[in-house]
Design a protein around this motif. Structure first.
Motif, PDB file in Angstrom:
ATOM      1  N   ARG A 111       0.853  -1.184   0.000  1.00  0.00           N
ATOM      2  CA  ARG A 111       0.000   0.000   0.000  1.00  0.00           C
ATOM      3  C   ARG A 111       0.891   1.236   0.000  1.00  0.00           C
ATOM      4  N   VAL A 140       2.004   8.717  -9.515  1.00  0.00           N
ATOM      5  CA  VAL A 140       0.878   7.779  -9.406  1.00  0.00           C
ATOM      6  C   VAL A 140       0.906   6.784 -10.565  1.00  0.00           C
ATOM      7  N   ARG A 141       1.151   7.285 -11.774  1.00  0.00           N
ATOM      8  CA  ARG A 141       1.184   6.381 -12.933  1.00  0.00           C
ATOM      9  C   ARG A 141       2.331   5.383 -12.836  1.00  0.00           C
ATOM     10  N   ARG A 144       1.282   2.697 -10.325  1.00  0.00           N
ATOM     11  CA  ARG A 144       0.328   1.753 -10.916  1.00  0.00           C
ATOM     12  C   ARG A 144       1.035   0.810 -11.883  1.00  0.00           C
ATOM     13  N   VAL A 148       1.259  -1.351  -8.008  1.00  0.00           N
ATOM     14  CA  VAL A 148       0.581  -0.907  -6.788  1.00  0.00           C
ATOM     15  C   VAL A 148      -0.918  -0.903  -7.019  1.00  0.00           C
ATOM     16  N   ASP A 149      -1.660  -1.712  -6.270  1.00  0.00           N
ATOM     17  CA  ASP A 149      -3.111  -1.774  -6.462  1.00  0.00           C
ATOM     18  C   ASP A 149      -3.875  -1.258  -5.249  1.00  0.00           C
ATOM     19  N   ASN A 150      -3.161  -0.640  -4.309  1.00  0.00           N
ATOM     20  CA  ASN A 150      -3.804  -0.011  -3.151  1.00  0.00           C
ATOM     21  C   ASN A 150      -3.071   1.302  -2.907  1.00  0.00           C
ATOM     22  N   LEU A 151      -3.656   2.391  -3.373  1.00  0.00           N
ATOM     23  CA  LEU A 151      -2.952   3.671  -3.427  1.00  0.00           C
ATOM     24  C   LEU A 151      -3.820   4.772  -2.828  1.00  0.00           C
ATOM     25  N   PRO A 179      -7.311   7.200  -7.297  1.00  0.00           N
ATOM     26  CA  PRO A 179      -6.753   6.522  -6.119  1.00  0.00           C
ATOM     27  C   PRO A 179      -7.805   5.621  -5.481  1.00  0.00           C
ATOM     28  N   ASP A 180      -7.354   4.705  -4.648  1.00  0.00           N
ATOM     29  CA  ASP A 180      -8.273   3.821  -3.940  1.00  0.00           C
ATOM     30  C   ASP A 180      -8.756   4.450  -2.637  1.00  0.00           C
TER      31      ASP A 180
END
Length: 381
Positions: A111, A140-141, A144, A148-151, A179-180
């Motif tokens: 995370r 951020v890109r 991803r 990273v799948d929990n941001l 974002p998540d």
């Protein structure tokens, strides 16, 4: 299960509003600090189960992936860390890179929490941030792309010169990065913060640049808060705490420990620990912390055993931060006090004012009440 908090006190620059325990990066000191932190973790560990690890700061992303991996390995050696543990690394956009993201994930991080703060270039400068708006998006890109799948993104409002419209523009750009999780923090100006003085007496020459250092009125700050939550709700983010929204199942598991009366163990300079009714903190000086660890001297101080009254009050303070509020029967079973029987009459005015809701099973703060939480909380003091 325990939450494990690891404090990393180093930064590339000191933000003008920050009141955290931090200092400028010193490479040699960082190496010694990581060694000391590892030793503290291994010495304190007792095999208890833990299901969250949180690297906070400071700027934890100034660590190398190998250093992060070393500290996670120490946590796993000292505690029974769950295979599906949430492992968060606070990250600043300027310290992030594609290679580092891949390295952090390889080390066990799952995370990432980016300190974006604002999508306005001038406001970033006023806050003393050294990243740009463009860098937020690229960071951020890169994260991803690395997997990273929990941001999460941190945003701040009620900044100097900020209007509701400019704040919502930042919120919109944040939503665009998908974002998540998002955290929305009201700017707090501590007595020793340089930004406080800059607002009171703007630096020379800023007037000629048409830069505003004035904060909006209090009622506009409330408008900012409510409008942002409405917009985020329409974008499928659910508010679960005063300052936090998330996609489904993306709430911060570690931070929920603070708000639901669970236990956490803090490591590093200035880190705080709460286990059951006991609370203490480590020495705040980085060099003092390292020296004490090397000498096998205690680093903890301020041990305080909370009275039952203190535990009840704190449970109400933290429980009301959550949108689910306080469940009266569960609270009474845990603390031996029916909170509505104890405080219901005193809350009647807040209910009439639309700041508190009540159902057959519990009570909590309305969205308007959340912005006025400090005033409502005086009921329990």
């Amino acid at each position: 299960m325990l939450g494990l908090y690891l404090h990393i006190p180093f930064c590339q620059a000191i933000c003008s509003y920050c009141n955290f325990n931090r200092g400028l990066l010193d490479g040699a000191l960082k190496t010694r600090y990581v060694e000391a932190l590892e030793r503290e973790i291994l010495a304190a560990g007792d095999g208890q189960p833990a299901d969250t690890i949180f690297f906070g700061g400071g700027t934890p992303s100034l660590l190398e992936p190998a250093e992060v991996g070393r500290l996670i390995a120490a946590c796993r050696s000292a505690y029974a860390v769950a295979p599906d543990a949430e492992i968060t690394l606070e990250t600043n956009p300027e310290t992030s890179s594609a290679a580092h993201m891949e390295g952090f994930l390889g080390a066990g991080v799952n995370r990432i929490s980016f300190g974006a703060q604002t999508f306005d270039e001038m406001q970033l400068r006023q806050l003393g941030r050294i990243h740009t708006v463009a860098r937020i998006g690229s960071a951020v890109r890169e994260a991803r792309a690395a997997g990273v799948d929990n941001l999460s993104l941190d945003l701040m409002f009620w900044l100097p010169g900020q209007s509701t419209a400019s704040w919502l523009a930042s919120v919109e750009q944040a939503i665009g990065l998908a974002p998540d999780h998002l955290s929305l923090y009201l700017l707090e100006l501590y007595p020793n913060a340089p930004l406080r003085e800059a607002i009171r007496r703007p630096p020379d020459g800023v007037q000629s640049d048409n830069v505003s250092w004035a904060q909006a009125a209090d009622d506009e700050a409330a408008d900012m808060y409510l409008a942002a939550l409405d917009r985020l709700e329409s974008a499928a983010y659910r508010q679960y705490e005063i300052s936090n929204v998330a996609r489904t199942h993306r709430e911060s598991r570690h931070n929920l420990k603070y708000w639901t009366g669970q236990s956490w163990r803090g490591f590093g300079c200035g880190a705080h620990t709460t286990i059951g009714g006991a609370r203490w903190h480590n020495v705040s000086s980085t060099s003092d912390y390292i020296d004490r660890i090397s000498q096998k001297a205690p680093v903890a101080s301020g041990l305080h055993t909370l009275s039952m009254q203190e535990r009840v009050q704190e449970a109400l303070f933290t429980g009301l931060r959550l949108t689910v509020g306080v469940h009266c029967a569960a609270f009474a079973e845990h603390y031996g006090v029916d909170p509505w029987a104890e405080y219901g009459e005193a809350l009647s005015g807040a209910i009439e004012a639309g700041l508190v809701w009540r159902t057959a099973v519990g009570f909590g703060l309305t969205r308007n009440g959340m912005f006025m939480a400090n005033e409502v909380m005086t009921t329990f003091v």
